[in-house]
Enzyme design. Structure first.
Site, short mmCIF file in Angstrom:
data_model
loop_
_atom_site.label_atom_id
_atom_site.label_comp_id
_atom_site.label_asym_id
_atom_site.label_seq_id
_atom_site.Cartn_x
_atom_site.Cartn_y
_atom_site.Cartn_z
N ARG A 152 0.81 -1.22 0.00
CA ARG A 152 0.00 0.00 0.00
C ARG A 152 0.84 1.26 0.00
O ARG A 152 0.37 2.35 -0.34
CB ARG A 152 -0.92 0.02 1.22
CG ARG A 152 -1.89 -1.13 1.31
CD ARG A 152 -2.55 -1.17 2.68
NE ARG A 152 -1.56 -1.36 3.74
CZ ARG A 152 -1.85 -1.33 5.05
NH1 ARG A 152 -3.09 -1.09 5.44
NH2 ARG A 152 -0.90 -1.54 5.94
N GLU B 76 5.98 6.27 12.52
CA GLU B 76 5.65 7.26 13.55
C GLU B 76 6.62 8.43 13.40
O GLU B 76 7.83 8.28 13.60
CB GLU B 76 5.76 6.66 14.94
CG GLU B 76 4.68 5.65 15.27
CD GLU B 76 4.76 5.14 16.69
OE1 GLU B 76 3.80 4.50 17.14
OE2 GLU B 76 5.79 5.38 17.37
N GLN C 114 2.60 24.85 17.92
CA GLN C 114 2.42 25.30 16.54
C GLN C 114 3.09 24.31 15.62
O GLN C 114 4.16 23.77 15.95
CB GLN C 114 3.03 26.70 16.36
CG GLN C 114 2.86 27.33 14.99
CD GLN C 114 3.30 28.79 14.99
OE1 GLN C 114 2.87 29.59 15.82
NE2 GLN C 114 4.17 29.13 14.07
N ASN D 192 4.43 24.06 11.65
CA ASN D 192 4.70 24.83 10.44
C ASN D 192 5.04 23.91 9.27
O ASN D 192 5.58 22.81 9.47
CB ASN D 192 5.86 25.80 10.65
CG ASN D 192 5.57 26.84 11.71
OD1 ASN D 192 4.42 27.15 11.97
ND2 ASN D 192 6.62 27.36 12.32
N ARG E 156 16.80 28.97 3.94
CA ARG E 156 15.95 29.50 5.00
C ARG E 156 16.71 29.44 6.31
O ARG E 156 17.09 28.38 6.77
CB ARG E 156 14.65 28.69 5.09
CG ARG E 156 13.73 28.83 3.88
CD ARG E 156 12.44 28.04 4.09
NE ARG E 156 11.55 28.10 2.93
CZ ARG E 156 10.58 28.99 2.76
NH1 ARG E 156 10.39 29.93 3.68
NH2 ARG E 156 9.82 28.97 1.69
N HIS F 67 17.75 30.68 12.05
CA HIS F 67 16.72 31.23 12.92
C HIS F 67 16.69 30.53 14.28
O HIS F 67 16.99 29.35 14.38
CB HIS F 67 15.33 31.07 12.28
CG HIS F 67 15.17 31.80 10.99
ND1 HIS F 67 14.21 31.46 10.06
CD2 HIS F 67 15.83 32.87 10.47
CE1 HIS F 67 14.29 32.28 9.02
NE2 HIS F 67 15.27 33.14 9.24
N HIS G 156 19.05 27.10 13.39
CA HIS G 156 19.30 26.26 12.23
C HIS G 156 18.72 26.91 10.98
O HIS G 156 17.90 27.82 11.03
CB HIS G 156 18.72 24.85 12.43
CG HIS G 156 17.26 24.71 12.15
ND1 HIS G 156 16.74 23.79 11.27
CD2 HIS G 156 16.20 25.40 12.63
CE1 HIS G 156 15.42 23.91 11.23
NE2 HIS G 156 15.06 24.86 12.05
N TYR H 36 7.70 21.21 10.70
CA TYR H 36 8.36 21.26 12.00
C TYR H 36 7.36 21.61 13.10
O TYR H 36 6.52 22.49 12.95
CB TYR H 36 9.57 22.19 12.02
CG TYR H 36 9.49 23.48 11.25
CD1 TYR H 36 9.34 24.69 11.91
CD2 TYR H 36 9.60 23.49 9.86
CE1 TYR H 36 9.31 25.88 11.21
CE2 TYR H 36 9.56 24.68 9.15
CZ TYR H 36 9.41 25.87 9.84
OH TYR H 36 9.37 27.07 9.13
#
Length: 225
Positions: free
Chosen positions: A23, A28, A47, A49, A59, A62, A119, A132
């Site tokens: 399938r 997990e 939260q 994202n 990116r 931060h 990172h 994340y």
């Protein structure tokens, strides 16, 4: 799943077990009991994202200011990225040191970074989608930005000559400049935060969770969902 500490306090690599069949596959992405046992405290998810980036994009770097800071649990669900971690905690024994990892849709590894670790990432495929989990919500003005092209850090970004950055990341200070301006958290502040999160000894290793969905075992002992 296996949760392995990386050579930087507060950084862990998570290697899930993948169960393929005709399938597709099952795994997990996150397990609270296993995470708490390995890290010493549960992960509160405030939260979630999701970002999609094309090749050439960088990116980061931060992090979030303390209090409360922001821990992140990152995985790449499509394509592949290189993720560069930088210890920005002033006074840390590994301050300014970096870790480079590849996260991709094949191995499905995840990266957990505690508060005070910055990172950034860049796709190494034509497109990559990253999800994340965050321990706190976004706070306007609370983002710590360090220039990902900081020559002293010497981070490896597989982007070729055309680097796509946000205006904020392009204008961000180097790590040295951020430290001189007092923009970075201290190792002492971060360690105090980690201890606040830690489950007291004898309090039990498994927090109260929402009821897990039933599992159906086959005759070989495998698990299907």
């Amino acid at each position: 799943m296996q949760i392995e500490p990386l050579p930087m306090d507060g950084a862990y690599l998570i290697k899930p077990m993948i169960f393929p069949d005709d399938r597709g596959l099952f795994l997990e992405v996150f397990s609270q009991p296993g995470f708490q046992e390995a890290v010493g405290h549960p992960l509160t998810v405030a939260q979630v994202n999701c970002s999609s980036s094309r090749r050439g994009t960088v990116r980061g770097l931060h992090a979030m200011s303390l209090p409360p800071g922001q821990a992140r649990y990152t995985t790449c669900v499509r394509g592949a990225i290189v993720d560069n971690v930088v210890d920005i905690r002033v006074g840390s024994p590994t301050f300014g040191e970096t870790i480079e990892l590849v996260l991709d849709e094949d191995e499905r590894h995840a990266l957990y970074l505690a508060e005070g670790l910055a990172h950034g990432f860049a796709p190494i495929t034509d497109e990559a989608t990253v999800v994340y989990l965050c321990s706190s919500t976004y706070v306007p003005g609370g983002t710590i930005q360090v220039n990902p092209l900081d020559a002293e850090l010497g981070l490896n970004w597989p982007t070729g000559t055309d680097v796509v950055l946000s205006d904020g990341d392009r204008a961000a200070p180097t790590l040295r400049e951020a430290a001189e301006k007092g923009l970075l958290p201290t190792y002492q502040e971060c360690r105090a935060r980690y201890e606040d999160l830690r489950v007291p000894e004898g309090a039990g290793s498994r927090p109260v969770l929402a009821r897990e969905p039933a599992r159906e075992q086959d005759r070989t002992g495998g698990v299907h969902r």
